[in-house]
Motif scaffolding. Structure first.
Motif, PDB file in Angstrom:
ATOM      1  N   LYS A  38       6.336 -11.938  11.676  1.00 57.20           N
ATOM      2  CA  LYS A  38       7.200 -10.642  12.107  1.00 57.20           C
ATOM      3  C   LYS A  38       8.455 -10.820  11.210  1.00 57.20           C
ATOM      4  CE  LYS A  38      10.117  -8.654  15.567  1.00 57.20           C
ATOM      5  NZ  LYS A  38      10.544  -8.524  16.772  1.00 57.20           N
ATOM      6  N   ARG A  39       8.519  -9.505  10.389  1.00 55.52           N
ATOM      7  CA  ARG A  39       9.739  -9.400   9.643  1.00 55.52           C
ATOM      8  C   ARG A  39      10.603  -8.010  10.046  1.00 55.52           C
ATOM      9  NH1 ARG A  39       9.034 -13.979   9.227  1.00 55.52           N
ATOM     10  NH2 ARG A  39       8.725 -15.229   7.396  1.00 55.52           N
ATOM     11  N   LYS A  40      11.923  -8.071   9.975  1.00 53.49           N
ATOM     12  CA  LYS A  40      12.780  -6.922  10.261  1.00 53.49           C
ATOM     13  C   LYS A  40      12.540  -6.032   8.870  1.00 53.49           C
ATOM     14  CE  LYS A  40      13.683  -6.873  14.575  1.00 53.49           C
ATOM     15  NZ  LYS A  40      13.348  -5.915  15.673  1.00 53.49           N
ATOM     16  N   VAL A  41      11.732  -5.109   8.655  1.00 50.04           N
ATOM     17  CA  VAL A  41      11.798  -4.302   7.395  1.00 50.04           C
ATOM     18  C   VAL A  41      12.827  -3.214   7.571  1.00 50.04           C
ATOM     19  CG1 VAL A  41      10.292  -2.946   5.776  1.00 50.04           C
ATOM     20  CG2 VAL A  41       9.740  -5.335   6.864  1.00 50.04           C
ATOM     21  N   ARG A  42      12.797  -2.648   8.821  1.00 49.06           N
ATOM     22  CA  ARG A  42      13.547  -1.359   9.142  1.00 49.06           C
ATOM     23  C   ARG A  42      13.389  -0.266   8.052  1.00 49.06           C
ATOM     24  NH1 ARG A  42      16.119  -3.070  13.309  1.00 49.06           N
ATOM     25  NH2 ARG A  42      17.702  -5.041  13.143  1.00 49.06           N
ATOM     26  N   LEU A  43      12.063   0.120   7.922  1.00 52.54           N
ATOM     27  CA  LEU A  43      11.634   0.795   6.901  1.00 52.54           C
ATOM     28  C   LEU A  43      12.126   2.359   7.148  1.00 52.54           C
ATOM     29  CD1 LEU A  43       9.665   0.584   4.651  1.00 52.54           C
ATOM     30  CD2 LEU A  43       7.786   1.502   5.955  1.00 52.54           C
ATOM     31  N   ALA A  44      12.134   2.634   8.611  1.00 49.91           N
ATOM     32  CA  ALA A  44      12.622   3.982   9.054  1.00 49.91           C
ATOM     33  C   ALA A  44      14.082   4.122   8.614  1.00 49.91           C
ATOM     34  CB  ALA A  44      12.401   4.374  10.376  1.00 49.91           C
ATOM     35  N   SER A  45      14.781   3.188   8.521  1.00 54.09           N
ATOM     36  CA  SER A  45      16.297   3.339   7.973  1.00 54.09           C
ATOM     37  C   SER A  45      16.547   3.702   6.883  1.00 54.09           C
ATOM     38  CB  SER A  45      17.143   2.134   8.362  1.00 54.09           C
ATOM     39  OG  SER A  45      16.754   0.980   7.616  1.00 54.09           O
ATOM     40  N   GLY A  46      15.294   3.566   5.989  1.00 61.02           N
ATOM     41  CA  GLY A  46      15.354   3.983   4.443  1.00 61.02           C
ATOM     42  C   GLY A  46      14.854   5.676   4.183  1.00 61.02           C
ATOM     43  N   LEU A  47      14.634   6.218   5.096  1.00 63.87           N
ATOM     44  CA  LEU A  47      14.436   7.552   5.100  1.00 63.87           C
ATOM     45  C   LEU A  47      15.558   8.445   5.047  1.00 63.87           C
ATOM     46  CD1 LEU A  47      11.565   7.955   7.810  1.00 63.87           C
ATOM     47  CD2 LEU A  47      11.193   8.315   5.025  1.00 63.87           C
ATOM     48  N   ASP A  48      15.664   9.209   3.890  1.00 66.60           N
ATOM     49  CA  ASP A  48      16.934  10.191   3.557  1.00 66.60           C
ATOM     50  C   ASP A  48      16.527  11.389   4.561  1.00 66.60           C
ATOM     51  OD1 ASP A  48      15.448  11.699   2.189  1.00 66.60           O
ATOM     52  OD2 ASP A  48      16.382  10.880   0.070  1.00 66.60           O
ATOM     53  N   ASP A  49      17.552  12.333   4.416  1.00 63.80           N
ATOM     54  CA  ASP A  49      17.298  13.628   5.114  1.00 63.80           C
ATOM     55  C   ASP A  49      16.171  14.555   4.470  1.00 63.80           C
ATOM     56  OD1 ASP A  49      19.584  13.034   6.333  1.00 63.80           O
ATOM     57  OD2 ASP A  49      20.948  14.000   5.119  1.00 63.80           O
ATOM     58  N   LEU A  51      13.233  13.093   3.946  1.00 60.11           N
ATOM     59  CA  LEU A  51      12.273  12.253   4.397  1.00 60.11           C
ATOM     60  C   LEU A  51      11.619  11.451   3.111  1.00 60.11           C
ATOM     61  CD1 LEU A  51      10.259  14.453   6.664  1.00 60.11           C
ATOM     62  CD2 LEU A  51      11.876  12.701   7.335  1.00 60.11           C
ATOM     63  N   MET A  52      12.423  11.006   2.157  1.00 61.92           N
ATOM     64  CA  MET A  52      12.006  10.124   0.908  1.00 61.92           C
ATOM     65  C   MET A  52      12.406   8.881   1.308  1.00 61.92           C
ATOM     66  SD  MET A  52      10.483  12.264  -1.332  1.00 61.92           S
ATOM     67  CE  MET A  52      10.569  11.474  -2.723  1.00 61.92           C
ATOM     68  N   LEU A  53      11.724   7.882   1.072  1.00 60.45           N
ATOM     69  CA  LEU A  53      12.016   6.427   1.467  1.00 60.45           C
ATOM     70  C   LEU A  53      12.498   5.995   0.140  1.00 60.45           C
ATOM     71  CD1 LEU A  53       8.674   4.486   2.726  1.00 60.45           C
ATOM     72  CD2 LEU A  53      11.021   4.611   3.748  1.00 60.45           C
ATOM     73  N   SER A  54      13.802   5.248   0.493  1.00 60.83           N
ATOM     74  CA  SER A  54      14.433   4.505  -0.628  1.00 60.83           C
ATOM     75  C   SER A  54      13.759   3.323  -1.383  1.00 60.83           C
ATOM     76  CB  SER A  54      15.721   3.958  -0.092  1.00 60.83           C
ATOM     77  OG  SER A  54      15.671   2.943   0.812  1.00 60.83           O
ATOM     78  N   HIS A  55      14.180   2.966  -2.414  1.00 59.08           N
ATOM     79  CA  HIS A  55      13.313   2.245  -3.294  1.00 59.08           C
ATOM     80  C   HIS A  55      13.845   0.845  -2.477  1.00 59.08           C
ATOM     81  CE1 HIS A  55      12.829  -1.137  -6.145  1.00 59.08           C
ATOM     82  NE2 HIS A  55      11.747  -0.319  -6.665  1.00 59.08           N
ATOM     83  N   VAL A  96       3.535   6.351  -2.869  1.00 55.83           N
ATOM     84  CA  VAL A  96       4.153   5.282  -3.870  1.00 55.83           C
ATOM     85  C   VAL A  96       3.940   4.150  -3.035  1.00 55.83           C
ATOM     86  CG1 VAL A  96       6.212   4.441  -4.989  1.00 55.83           C
ATOM     87  CG2 VAL A  96       5.374   7.156  -4.892  1.00 55.83           C
ATOM     88  N   PHE A  97       4.776   4.104  -2.113  1.00 59.57           N
ATOM     89  CA  PHE A  97       4.760   2.648  -1.254  1.00 59.57           C
ATOM     90  C   PHE A  97       3.354   2.055  -0.981  1.00 59.57           C
ATOM     91  CE2 PHE A  97       4.417  -0.014   2.635  1.00 59.57           C
ATOM     92  CZ  PHE A  97       5.372  -0.908   2.315  1.00 59.57           C
ATOM     93  N   ILE A  98       2.311   2.950  -0.495  1.00 60.59           N
ATOM     94  CA  ILE A  98       1.071   2.242   0.096  1.00 60.59           C
ATOM     95  C   ILE A  98       0.224   1.988  -1.176  1.00 60.59           C
ATOM     96  CG2 ILE A  98      -1.197   3.168   0.769  1.00 60.59           C
ATOM     97  CD1 ILE A  98       0.512   4.813   2.818  1.00 60.59           C
ATOM     98  N   ALA A  99       0.313   2.602  -2.294  1.00 61.93           N
ATOM     99  CA  ALA A  99      -0.262   2.229  -3.768  1.00 61.93           C
ATOM    100  C   ALA A  99      -0.142   0.692  -4.001  1.00 61.93           C
ATOM    101  CB  ALA A  99       0.041   2.993  -4.824  1.00 61.93           C
ATOM    102  N   ASN A 100       1.162   0.349  -4.051  1.00 58.50           N
ATOM    103  CA  ASN A 100       1.710  -0.939  -4.340  1.00 58.50           C
ATOM    104  C   ASN A 100       1.391  -2.076  -3.415  1.00 58.50           C
ATOM    105  OD1 ASN A 100       2.693  -2.802  -6.289  1.00 58.50           O
ATOM    106  ND2 ASN A 100       4.712  -2.847  -5.147  1.00 58.50           N
TER     107      ASN A 100
END
Length: 494
Positions: A38-49, A51-55, A96-100
């Motif tokens: 298990k790793r805390k990635v906190r993907l949702a906290s990288g979503l801006d207003d 709905l774009m994921l930060s790098h 973008v995320f899924i392709a990589n």
């Protein structure tokens, strides 16, 4: 199946808060966990207003998946399931995320819908949690909350809601202050999201409620540490809410029993759960044995039958430890017969017969390590084995029952599965059953009748039987003395 060569299965859940990997194999009709990462990635906290994921958020995810990829190398592709949930459902640049990520893992990721997620969660709960009748399942994730009603392995209502412990943290606790006002905003916000589904769920109804999220896991750990039982109630939720407010800031949160990694999202998860309890009128909740990842794993195992979870667990443990199932069944049937003869209400909890039968099924497991101190061995094994279908408190009760099933009688204390009175009454019946079945042949079990008046027991055996069975007479006489020494009058008559 050859256990030494049984294939591995892996399930990966790219959650909005954490990424999880579960590796298992099938052993004697049950699932054996080999690895949990298990790793805390906190993907949702990288979503801006927008709905774009930060790098940065994507990079945290890719770094985590690089670790997972190494473990996947030895597992057949057909035995691997990788799913992404709410954060990647929402992100406009998820491709973008899924392709990589696909390149890193070497296996495809499936972004599942909210309904698919809810259905898989329910299957994970159904395959790992005991109980009969309709169940309400609640899973609070990082960016979504799934609420399901089902019976057996069939879900009757599936709902996925756009709220989770990470998104609620950013929305209602953005300044990280813990106050009555911030909690009330979070609770009210959750109630607004819940509103459209409340009528349908109340009309369907349920007989039991289980929670399958990290929030519920954290709550149970807190309650156990603070000396409470494992059952979650609204009163306990409000008590923990007051404790949290007392710290003032999320960064200062130091509730006894709360781990550091859960602390950041605990207030938001707690507020969502309070709203669910209040809006649905939930009286109590226990922790489920599994959820999304377990649902994925069981879905890949064609040989895993949809049978009673507790019975599957019992049969699996008996097979793994080569227990004498015929003798165990005789002890269980004798114990259940004794319980029935005591009358309705002597042991009030509906789950009591199930736990008594399970203790009988497991009572000789300690002998596999050694006859001397076999009760201690048995208790150790049951406390440390995975027992799908039994809650933590139920495991602890079973361990104490098999610890004291023969020789010295020590009353059971410090357990929360049943009342103290009920737990000790079951122990008394287990001990009598083991003595009555000591010849290990069904035909050798005497005809008996047990009369109960509160804690006063009278065991009537067929006339003249004691005179012809000296060893049994001696054992029953000793048991009569042991129970009476503990203020539980027992009389043996023939």
């Amino acid at each position: 199946m050859d256990n030494a060569r049984s294939p591995l299965f892996a399930a990966i859940d790219l959650g909005s808060n954490s990424f999880h990997m579960l590796v298992v194999r099938e052993v004697q009709g049950s699932v054996q966990t080999l690895a949990k990462i298990k790793r805390k990635v906190r993907l949702a906290s990288g979503l801006d207003d927008n709905l774009m994921l930060s790098h940065d958020a994507m990079q945290r995810g890719w770094d985590c998946l690089s670790l997972f990829a190494e473990r996947l190398q030895d597992i057949p592709s057909s035995n691997i399931r990788i799913v992404a949930t709410a954060a990647l459902r929402s992100a406009k640049n998820a491709d973008v995320f899924i392709a990589n990520a696909n390149q890193i893992l070497g296996h495809p990721i499936t972004v599942i819908t909210g309904e698919q997620e809810a259905c898989t969660i329910y299957q994970g709960v159904a395959h790992t949690s005991g109980g009969k009748g309709k169940r309400l399942v609640v899973d609070i994730g990082g960016a979504s909350t799934e609420i399901i009603i089902g019976k057996g392995f069939d879900a009757a209502a599936l709902t996925s809601l756009d709220m989770g412990c990470v998104t609620w943290l950013e929305k209602h606790f953005k300044d990280r202050s813990l106050t009555d006002a911030s909690f009330q905003r979070a609770v009210n916000g959750a109630k607004a999201v819940l509103a459209p589904m409340i009528k349908q769920y109340r009309e369907l109804g349920w007989e039991m409620c289980v929670g399958a999220s990290g929030t519920v896991q954290a709550l149970q750990e807190i309650m156990v540490t603070q000396g409470m039982d494992e059952t979650i109630t609204l009163a306990k939720l409000h008590r923990l809410r007051k404790q949290a407010i007392g710290f003032g800031q999320v960064e200062e949160l130091d509730i006894d029993g709360l781990t550091l990694e859960r602390a950041l999202v605990f207030p938001s998860g707690l507020s969502i759960l309070i709203a669910i309890f209040e809006e649905l009128g939930i009286e109590s909740m226990t922790l489920a044995g599994g959820a999304l990842r377990e649902g994925l794993v069981y879905g890949m195992m064609d040989t895993m039958q949809q049978q009673d979870i507790r019975q599957r667990t019992i049969l699996s443990i008996q097979s793994r430890f080569q227990l004498d199932t015929t003798h165990a069944d005789n002890v269980a049937q004798t114990a259940l017969s004794l319980l029935a003869q005591c009358g309705d209400g002597w042991v009030k909890e509906p789950v009591a017969p199930t736990l008594l039968a399970a203790a009988a099924a497991f009572h000789e497991i300690g002998i596999t390590l050694g006859f001397k101190r076999d009760g201690e061995h048995a208790a150790y094994l049951l406390n440390h084995l995975d027992l799908p279908g039994f809650t933590l408190a139920q495991k602890q009760l079973l361990a104490e029952m098999v610890r004291h099933y023969r020789e010295q009688l020590v009353p059971i204390s410090g357990q929360n599965a049943l009342s103290s009175t009920s737990a000790n009454r079951l122990l008394r019946l287990l001990r009598l059953s083991v003595i009555l079945c000591h010849r290990r042949e069904k035909e050798a079990i005497p005809t008996f009748q047990l009369d109960a008046k509160d804690d006063v027991l009278t065991l009537n055996l067929e006339k003249g039987w004691l005179e012809g069975n000296a060893l049994m007479t001696n054992e029953l006489t000793l048991e009569e003395q042991r129970q009476s020494d503990n203020y539980w009058p027992l009389t043996i008559q023939a």
